[in-house]
Design a protein around this motif. Structure first.
Motif, short mmCIF file in Angstrom:
data_model
loop_
_atom_site.label_atom_id
_atom_site.label_comp_id
_atom_site.label_asym_id
_atom_site.label_seq_id
_atom_site.Cartn_x
_atom_site.Cartn_y
_atom_site.Cartn_z
N GLU A 1 -29.94 -21.76 -11.94
CA GLU A 1 -29.97 -21.06 -10.67
C GLU A 1 -30.84 -19.81 -10.73
OE1 GLU A 1 -29.27 -19.67 -6.78
OE2 GLU A 1 -29.12 -21.66 -7.67
N ILE A 2 -30.63 -18.99 -11.76
CA ILE A 2 -31.42 -17.76 -11.86
C ILE A 2 -32.89 -18.08 -12.08
CG2 ILE A 2 -31.76 -15.65 -13.19
CD1 ILE A 2 -28.75 -15.73 -13.84
N SER A 3 -33.17 -19.03 -12.97
CA SER A 3 -34.56 -19.40 -13.24
C SER A 3 -35.27 -19.88 -11.99
CB SER A 3 -34.61 -20.50 -14.31
OG SER A 3 -34.18 -20.02 -15.56
N SER A 4 -34.55 -20.59 -11.13
CA SER A 4 -35.18 -21.11 -9.91
C SER A 4 -35.53 -20.01 -8.92
CB SER A 4 -34.24 -22.12 -9.24
OG SER A 4 -33.12 -21.48 -8.64
N MET A 5 -34.94 -18.82 -9.10
CA MET A 5 -35.19 -17.71 -8.19
C MET A 5 -36.27 -16.76 -8.70
SD MET A 5 -32.95 -18.18 -5.74
CE MET A 5 -32.96 -16.59 -4.91
N LEU A 6 -36.56 -16.79 -9.99
CA LEU A 6 -37.42 -15.77 -10.60
C LEU A 6 -38.90 -15.97 -10.31
CD1 LEU A 6 -35.84 -15.24 -14.13
CD2 LEU A 6 -35.87 -13.63 -12.24
N LYS A 7 -39.58 -14.84 -10.12
CA LYS A 7 -41.03 -14.83 -9.96
C LYS A 7 -41.66 -13.83 -10.94
CE LYS A 7 -40.60 -15.93 -5.04
NZ LYS A 7 -40.86 -15.45 -3.64
N THR A 8 -40.97 -13.59 -12.04
CA THR A 8 -41.43 -12.61 -13.01
C THR A 8 -42.39 -13.24 -14.02
OG1 THR A 8 -39.45 -13.09 -14.32
CG2 THR A 8 -39.35 -11.19 -12.86
N GLN A 9 -43.08 -12.37 -14.74
CA GLN A 9 -43.99 -12.82 -15.80
C GLN A 9 -43.26 -12.98 -17.12
OE1 GLN A 9 -47.29 -13.66 -15.30
NE2 GLN A 9 -46.71 -13.40 -13.15
N TRP A 10 -42.33 -12.06 -17.43
CA TRP A 10 -41.65 -12.11 -18.72
C TRP A 10 -40.16 -11.79 -18.64
CZ3 TRP A 10 -39.45 -7.45 -19.67
CH2 TRP A 10 -40.05 -6.31 -19.09
N ALA A 11 -39.75 -11.01 -17.68
CA ALA A 11 -38.34 -10.62 -17.59
C ALA A 11 -37.48 -11.80 -17.16
CB ALA A 11 -38.17 -9.46 -16.60
N GLY A 12 -36.56 -12.21 -18.03
CA GLY A 12 -35.67 -13.30 -17.70
C GLY A 12 -36.25 -14.68 -17.89
N LYS A 13 -37.39 -14.79 -18.55
CA LYS A 13 -37.97 -16.11 -18.79
C LYS A 13 -37.10 -16.91 -19.77
CE LYS A 13 -41.30 -16.16 -15.94
NZ LYS A 13 -41.24 -17.09 -14.80
N LEU B 1 -21.01 -4.29 -2.44
CA LEU B 1 -21.90 -4.63 -1.32
C LEU B 1 -21.09 -5.28 -0.20
CD1 LEU B 1 -25.02 -6.04 -3.23
CD2 LEU B 1 -24.35 -3.67 -2.76
N TYR B 2 -20.10 -6.08 -0.57
CA TYR B 2 -19.26 -6.73 0.45
C TYR B 2 -18.47 -5.69 1.25
CZ TYR B 2 -15.57 -9.45 2.63
OH TYR B 2 -14.70 -9.98 3.54
N LYS B 3 -17.89 -4.71 0.57
CA LYS B 3 -17.10 -3.70 1.28
C LYS B 3 -17.98 -2.88 2.21
CE LYS B 3 -13.79 -1.32 -0.57
NZ LYS B 3 -12.68 -1.78 0.27
N LYS B 4 -19.25 -2.73 1.88
CA LYS B 4 -20.16 -1.97 2.74
C LYS B 4 -20.52 -2.75 3.99
CE LYS B 4 -23.50 0.71 4.23
NZ LYS B 4 -23.22 1.95 4.98
N THR B 5 -20.76 -4.05 3.86
CA THR B 5 -21.31 -4.82 4.98
C THR B 5 -20.41 -5.93 5.51
OG1 THR B 5 -22.37 -6.46 3.53
CG2 THR B 5 -23.62 -4.44 4.01
N GLY B 6 -19.42 -6.36 4.71
CA GLY B 6 -18.61 -7.51 5.11
C GLY B 6 -19.29 -8.84 4.88
N LYS B 7 -20.44 -8.80 4.19
CA LYS B 7 -21.19 -10.01 3.91
C LYS B 7 -21.01 -10.44 2.45
CE LYS B 7 -24.94 -8.88 7.15
NZ LYS B 7 -26.41 -8.64 7.26
N VAL B 8 -21.05 -11.75 2.21
CA VAL B 8 -21.02 -12.28 0.86
C VAL B 8 -22.46 -12.52 0.41
CG1 VAL B 8 -20.32 -14.22 -0.60
CG2 VAL B 8 -18.76 -13.33 1.15
N TYR B 9 -22.80 -12.03 -0.76
CA TYR B 9 -24.17 -12.12 -1.26
C TYR B 9 -24.27 -13.09 -2.43
CZ TYR B 9 -24.95 -7.95 1.53
OH TYR B 9 -25.05 -7.07 2.58
N ARG B 10 -25.40 -13.77 -2.51
CA ARG B 10 -25.68 -14.64 -3.64
C ARG B 10 -26.17 -13.80 -4.80
NH1 ARG B 10 -29.74 -18.90 -2.19
NH2 ARG B 10 -29.28 -19.58 -4.32
N ARG B 11 -25.42 -13.84 -5.88
CA ARG B 11 -25.71 -12.97 -7.01
C ARG B 11 -27.05 -13.30 -7.67
NH1 ARG B 11 -20.53 -14.02 -10.35
NH2 ARG B 11 -20.72 -16.00 -9.25
N SER B 12 -27.41 -14.57 -7.70
CA SER B 12 -28.68 -14.95 -8.34
C SER B 12 -29.87 -14.31 -7.63
CB SER B 12 -28.83 -16.47 -8.35
OG SER B 12 -28.84 -16.99 -7.03
N GLU B 13 -29.79 -14.20 -6.33
CA GLU B 13 -30.88 -13.57 -5.57
C GLU B 13 -31.03 -12.10 -5.94
OE1 GLU B 13 -32.07 -12.64 -0.90
OE2 GLU B 13 -30.59 -14.19 -1.37
N LEU B 14 -29.90 -11.43 -6.11
CA LEU B 14 -29.95 -10.02 -6.47
C LEU B 14 -30.42 -9.83 -7.91
CD1 LEU B 14 -29.51 -7.13 -5.66
CD2 LEU B 14 -27.06 -7.40 -6.13
#
Length: 326
Positions: A67-79, A226-239
């Protein structure tokens, strides 16, 4: 192959045929089908239609390697990503792998920590399925005295990533806390192994409160999510992907300049106490001053009541607002 298939599914707004995938990866249809079944078991909703192919309908909030790999657009971080359903601490694991020679930019992620660590050995509450617990392993070619600046590089990167991914106004409490509405949403812990003249490796741990709906009584007044601030559920992989992308950019700037001068203006703009009175807590001594931002070495510059300026060094010193946490 699994990581790349997931990436291709996410990039397509329509169907991608099984034969296209077979040709691309030079594998059989059975191999492609097995990957799709694995993804379904992990919670991905994938529609399969004869003569049309596969279509990704929705993704779960998982932080697996694929999941994380599918989101990444980095050159080296998290490869390279090392994922744990549960571990003691991602910082601990990063140090173990670091001693074994693991590569620069390796990301360690856990869904749950049993011994999460904060600054000065404090515990970090780490329930499963709600937050981000990750550590980045670095092998920077810098002198040991410059390594602590990387905490500030990561702090700015996290603040920028939360603003980008969640659209939330995010500030930094020097040197290593990220705050939303004057409450802590993220902590950063940097550890390193050095020799006299060089750094063996640095590990930077990041804990972000993402989808928690509540906190233990002892920290409820100073912690938020982040949820308590906005009431929204966030996808952690995106962050996670957003943090790594921002860090890679800011890290490269840091290496190019050799200090924090290249990100100093952006950091000061995000500094929650900049231009305000703060209380500096040193061992056995505390005093009030006005925070004026950081210098190129990451030290907090404060103005004392008599007009003198002073550098505040991170370590055993805490900086708080006059009336509370910030």
């Amino acid at each position: 192959m699994k990581n790349e298939i997931l990436r291709l599914l996410k990039e397509r707004d329509t169907y991608i045929s099984g034969q296209q995938l077979c040709n691309y990866f030079k594998v059989s249809r059975t191999s492609v089908w097995k990957v799709m079944e694995q993804l379904k078991k992990e919670g991905y909703q994938i529609e399969a239609v004869r003569n049309r192919g596969y279509h990704l309908l929705s993704s779960p909030d998982v932080i697996s390697e694929a999941e994380i790999s599918s989101m990444l657009k980095t050159q080296w971080a998290g490869k390279r990503i090392v994922y744990f359903d549960e571990t003691d601490s991602t910082n601990n694991q990063a140090k173990v792998f670091g001693e074994k020679g693991d590569v620069h930019g390796t990301l360690f992620v856990a869904d749950k920590q049993t011994a999460g660590k904060g600054r000065r050995g404090r515990g970090w509450d780490s329930p499963p399925g709600e937050s981000i617990y990750m550590t980045l392993l670095l092998r920077p070619e810098i002198s040991p005295e410059r390594a602590p600046m990387l905490t500030l590089v990561m702090g700015l990167s996290v603040a920028e990533a939360i603003r980008e991914a969640a659209g939330i106004e995010t500030k930094i409490k020097w040197p290593n806390d990220i705050v939303v509405d004057k409450k802590k949403v993220c902590g950063i812990l940097t550890e390193m192994t050095t020799e006299m003249m060089y750094v063996n490796y640095v590990v930077i741990g990041v804990g972000i409160n993402v989808n928690q709906q509540g906190f233990p009584d002892e920290i409820a007044k100073m912690a938020t999510s982040l949820y308590k601030k906005t009431g929204k559920v966030y996808r952690r992989s995106e962050l996670i992907a957003a943090v790594l992308e921002r860090f890679e950019k800011n890290y490269d700037t840091f290496l190019r300049t050799g200090d924090l001068s290249g990100i100093q203006e952006a950091y000061d703009a995000a500094l929650v106490n900049c231009g305000q009175e703060v209380k500096v807590l040193e061992p056995g001594h505390e005093y009030e001053a006005v925070a004026e931002g950081i210098n190129e070495n990451g030290e907090l510059m404060v103005r004392l009541p008599d007009g003198r300026k002073k550098q505040v060094f991170a370590g055993e010193v805490s900086v708080r607002g006059i009336y509370g946490y910030v």
